[in-house]
Structures are given as structure tokens and as C-alpha cells.
Design an enzyme around this catalytic site. Structure first.
Site, PDB file in Angstrom:
ATOM      1  N   GLY A  15       0.780  -1.232   0.000  1.00  0.00           N
ATOM      2  CA  GLY A  15       0.000   0.000   0.000  1.00  0.00           C
ATOM      3  C   GLY A  15       0.810   1.279   0.000  1.00  0.00           C
ATOM      4  O   GLY A  15       0.304   2.322   0.428  1.00  0.00           O
ATOM      5  N   THR A  16       2.037   1.251  -0.534  1.00  0.00           N
ATOM      6  CA  THR A  16       2.784   2.521  -0.561  1.00  0.00           C
ATOM      7  C   THR A  16       2.156   3.510  -1.549  1.00  0.00           C
ATOM      8  O   THR A  16       2.221   4.726  -1.334  1.00  0.00           O
ATOM      9  CB  THR A  16       4.276   2.322  -0.907  1.00  0.00           C
ATOM     10  N   ASN A  17       1.541   2.985  -2.607  1.00  0.00           N
ATOM     11  CA  ASN A  17       0.859   3.910  -3.538  1.00  0.00           C
ATOM     12  C   ASN A  17      -0.398   4.493  -2.905  1.00  0.00           C
ATOM     13  O   ASN A  17      -0.709   5.665  -3.102  1.00  0.00           O
ATOM     14  CB  ASN A  17       0.545   3.203  -4.857  1.00  0.00           C
ATOM     15  N   MET A  91      -3.993  -6.920  -7.286  1.00  0.00           N
ATOM     16  CA  MET A  91      -3.423  -7.976  -8.114  1.00  0.00           C
ATOM     17  C   MET A  91      -4.446  -8.955  -8.692  1.00  0.00           C
ATOM     18  O   MET A  91      -4.059  -9.897  -9.386  1.00  0.00           O
ATOM     19  CB  MET A  91      -2.360  -8.738  -7.309  1.00  0.00           C
ATOM     20  N   LEU A  94     -10.126  -7.581 -12.684  1.00  0.00           N
ATOM     21  CA  LEU A  94     -11.512  -7.151 -12.475  1.00  0.00           C
ATOM     22  C   LEU A  94     -12.382  -7.642 -13.627  1.00  0.00           C
ATOM     23  O   LEU A  94     -11.992  -7.565 -14.795  1.00  0.00           O
ATOM     24  CB  LEU A  94     -11.578  -5.628 -12.399  1.00  0.00           C
ATOM     25  N   ASN A 108      -5.157   2.348 -13.181  1.00  0.00           N
ATOM     26  CA  ASN A 108      -4.192   1.433 -12.570  1.00  0.00           C
ATOM     27  C   ASN A 108      -2.789   2.010 -12.709  1.00  0.00           C
ATOM     28  O   ASN A 108      -2.486   2.689 -13.689  1.00  0.00           O
ATOM     29  CB  ASN A 108      -4.264   0.081 -13.303  1.00  0.00           C
ATOM     30  N   HIS A 110       1.152   0.755 -13.070  1.00  0.00           N
ATOM     31  CA  HIS A 110       1.886  -0.459 -13.443  1.00  0.00           C
ATOM     32  C   HIS A 110       3.381  -0.128 -13.514  1.00  0.00           C
ATOM     33  O   HIS A 110       3.751   0.896 -14.110  1.00  0.00           O
ATOM     34  CB  HIS A 110       1.377  -0.969 -14.791  1.00  0.00           C
TER      35      HIS A 110
HETATM   36  C1  GAR Z   1       3.415  -1.257  -7.357  1.00  0.00           C
HETATM   37  O1  GAR Z   1       4.744  -1.339  -7.786  1.00  0.00           O
HETATM   38  C2  GAR Z   1       2.471  -1.279  -8.540  1.00  0.00           C
HETATM   39  O2  GAR Z   1       2.968  -0.620  -9.653  1.00  0.00           O
HETATM   40  C3  GAR Z   1       2.364  -2.766  -8.785  1.00  0.00           C
HETATM   41  O3  GAR Z   1       2.281  -3.326  -7.488  1.00  0.00           O
HETATM   42  C4  GAR Z   1       3.032  -2.524  -6.597  1.00  0.00           C
HETATM   43  C5  GAR Z   1       2.198  -2.223  -5.383  1.00  0.00           C
HETATM   44  O4  GAR Z   1       2.957  -1.578  -4.406  1.00  0.00           O
HETATM   45  N1  GAR Z   1       1.217  -3.086  -9.559  1.00  0.00           N
HETATM   46  C6  GAR Z   1       1.225  -4.036 -10.488  1.00  0.00           C
HETATM   47  O5  GAR Z   1       2.193  -4.724 -10.740  1.00  0.00           O
HETATM   48  C7  GAR Z   1      -0.096  -4.207 -11.231  1.00  0.00           C
HETATM   49  N2  GAR Z   1       0.098  -4.972 -12.416  1.00  0.00           N
HETATM   50  P1  GAR Z   1       2.268  -0.914  -3.146  1.00  0.00           P
HETATM   51  O6  GAR Z   1       1.389  -1.986  -2.507  1.00  0.00           O
HETATM   52  O7  GAR Z   1       3.397  -0.551  -2.256  1.00  0.00           O
HETATM   53  O8  GAR Z   1       1.491   0.269  -3.615  1.00  0.00           O
END
Ligand code: GAR
Length: 205
Positions: A15-17, A91, A94, A108, A110
């Protein structure tokens, strides 16, 4: 000042994003009104709860099908008032039934320059290929795997990169800037589709 945009975030992991959104647009251009996960112990849920944001868990195992799970989740998000759904490390794929509930309003982030390296383990795919330029894409979600129209992209040259952690460290700040930027643009009504090419998204900052 116009009302802020009600946003739901879906997250499966750290969940850093989500945190970047909570620390930037939340309470400003946007209001994060719900955080949902398919993973009951996702740390992202704790980040939401720490800010008083309602959370919901929608596991595949507790629903008759993936579509039923997605519809239950869509009902809850819509009930919370969400007008934009942001996938921030979500992940699960949907179903079209979910996307129909939020037309042109699911985005999203990526960790690759799409259309290269869609799907899981994007950074590892890029390293295996031997690329020297990495990057981040924020895109609209359609029924494919990372195939929707690109909203924002940013690249970084890492010609000597050898391992995924090193690349992830370099990509993190890019993700954490680009995703809030996309939400700001959406909230401002500054994202539109090029009438001459529906794949091309125009961002009028
Ligand atoms: C992020 O790097 C995001 O780009 C990736 O998962 C990570 C989640 O990090 N998403 C994908 O690969 C989707 N195809 P987070 O939980 O720290 O936000």
C-alpha cells in the site's frame, strides 16, 4: 473551490501507492472514501484505517464466482460514493461487470512502460529482457491485462540495473508522483479521449 472527487482505492499488498494518495490528494483534490482489498491482511488496509478511511475485504473464496465478488465490491464502493476507482497494487483481474459499473473511471498504476511487460512480475520481465530504460504507466483499465489507454508514463534510464529491488527503489518515487498526478487530472476534468484516436488520452493540465 469545487468539491473534491470521491475516490475508492483497491490494493492487495503493502500500500505505498495508497499512502502516496493519502499523503497528497486526500482531503484536497480528492477524498478517499473507501479502500477495498482481496487480501484480508493486506497492510494497505491498516494504512487506510490509520486515516479513518472505511475498508472492505472481498475475498474470492467467500463468493460464488469472481464476478459475484466484483459486483459485491462495486456495490459497496458505489454506496461509499466513489466516482473514480484507483488500482494501487491490486493484483486480481476485475471482471467486465465491475468495469461496467464505473465506465471510464477505473485507473491502474503499473511498474513498466506499457505495452511492454504487462501482468505480474513486470520489473523481473523487464530485467530478464535486458532493457536499459524502465518506467511507470498509469492507464485506464479495460477487460484485458494492462491493455487500457495510457494516461501518464514516465521513464528512467537504469542501464546497469541487475536486480528487481534496485529497480523498484528507483521506480517508487515515480509511481508515488504519477498516480496522484493522474488523480488530480481526473478530478480537474482534465483527462479526455482524442476523438481521432480513442487509444490516445489527452491530459490538459
Ligand atoms: C506497485 O509497484 C504497482 O505498480 C504494482 O504493485 C506494486 C504495489 O505496491 N502493480 C502491479 O504490478 C499491477 N500490475 P504498493 O502496494 O506498495 O502500492
Amino acid at each position: 473551490m469545487s468539491a473534491s472527487l470521491p475516490v475508492a482505492v483497491l490494493a492487495s499488498g503493502t500500500g505505498t501507492n495508497l499512502q502516496a494518495l493519502l499523503d497528497t490528494v486526500h482531503g484536497a483534490e480528492a477524498e478517499i472514501v473507501a479502500v477495498a482489498s482481496d487480501v484480508p491482511d493486506a497492510p494497505a488496509l491498516e494504512r487506510a484505517q490509520a486515516r479513518g478511511v472505511p475498508t472492505g475485504v472481498f475475498e474470492r473464496a467467500t463468493h460464488a464466482s469472481g464476478e459475484q465478488r466484483d459486483l459485491a465490491m462495486a456495490d459497496w464502493l458505489a454506496g461509499q460514493g466513489a466516482r473514480l476507482v484507483v488500482l494501487a497494487g491490486y493484483m486480481a483481474l476485475l471482471s467486465p461487470a465491475f468495469l461496467d459499473r464505473f465506465p471510464a473511471a477505473v485507473i491502474n498504476v503499473h511498474p513498466a512502460l506499457l505495452p511492454s511487460f504487462p501482468g505480474l512480475r513486470a520489473i523481473e520481465q523487464a530485467l530478464d529482457y535486458g532493457v536499459k530504460v524502465f518506467g511507470v504507466t498509469v492507464h485506464f483499465v479495460d477487460s484485458g491485462v494492462d491493455t487500457g489507454p495510457v494516461i501518464l508514463q514516465r521513464a528512467i534510464e537504469l542501464p546497469d540495473a541487475r536486480d528487481a529491488d534496485e529497480v523498484l527503489v528507483a521506480l517508487r518515487p515515480i509511481e508515488h508522483a504519477l498516480l496522484p498526478e493522474a488523480v488530480r487530472l481526473f478530478a480537474a476534468g482534465a483527462i479526455s479521449i482524442d476523438p481521432e484516436n480513442p487509444r490516445r488520452i489527452i491530459c490538459a493540465a
